[in-house]
Design a protein around this motif. Structure first.
Motif, short mmCIF file in Angstrom:
data_model
loop_
_atom_site.label_atom_id
_atom_site.label_comp_id
_atom_site.label_asym_id
_atom_site.label_seq_id
_atom_site.Cartn_x
_atom_site.Cartn_y
_atom_site.Cartn_z
N GLU A 50 0.88 -1.00 -0.08
CA GLU A 50 -0.06 0.03 0.07
C GLU A 50 0.95 1.41 -0.10
O GLU A 50 1.67 1.30 0.76
N ASP A 51 0.93 1.92 -0.98
CA ASP A 51 1.64 3.32 -1.24
C ASP A 51 3.09 3.02 -1.03
O ASP A 51 3.78 3.46 -0.35
N GLY A 52 3.45 1.78 -1.49
CA GLY A 52 5.00 1.69 -1.52
C GLY A 52 5.37 0.93 -0.63
O GLY A 52 6.63 0.97 -0.46
N LYS A 53 4.51 0.59 0.59
CA LYS A 53 4.99 0.00 1.80
C LYS A 53 4.32 -1.21 2.25
O LYS A 53 3.11 -1.15 1.53
N GLY A 55 1.61 -3.07 3.72
CA GLY A 55 0.44 -2.90 4.25
C GLY A 55 -0.15 -4.09 5.22
O GLY A 55 -0.77 -3.57 6.32
#
Length: 69
Positions: A50-53, A55
């Motif tokens: 999620e958003d490059g991280k 999640g």
């Protein structure tokens, strides 16, 4: 030495915190309805990005249940 027989099942636990927490979640939840959980083996680890991280973690386990005599 006693002889034992085991039944194997597969569980998948999930956690936003860590893969280790996903294992803990799976085993704690399963132990509420299953008896004689004796061992586990991690067979797969996945994650949701999620958003490059990371999640969310998902960990699949083989779990051995000792069959009662």
């Amino acid at each position: 030495m006693s002889e034992h027989v085991y039944k194997q099942i597969e569980l998948t636990g999930s956690s936003p915190a860590s893969s280790e927490d996903a294992v803990r979640v799976a085993l704690e939840k399963a132990s509420k309805t299953l008896r004689n959980i004796h061992w586990f083996q991690i067979t797969d680890t996945r994650g949701l990005v999620e958003d490059g991280k990371v999640g969310h973690w998902q960990v699949t386990l083989k779990v051995g249940l000792r069959i009662e005599d």
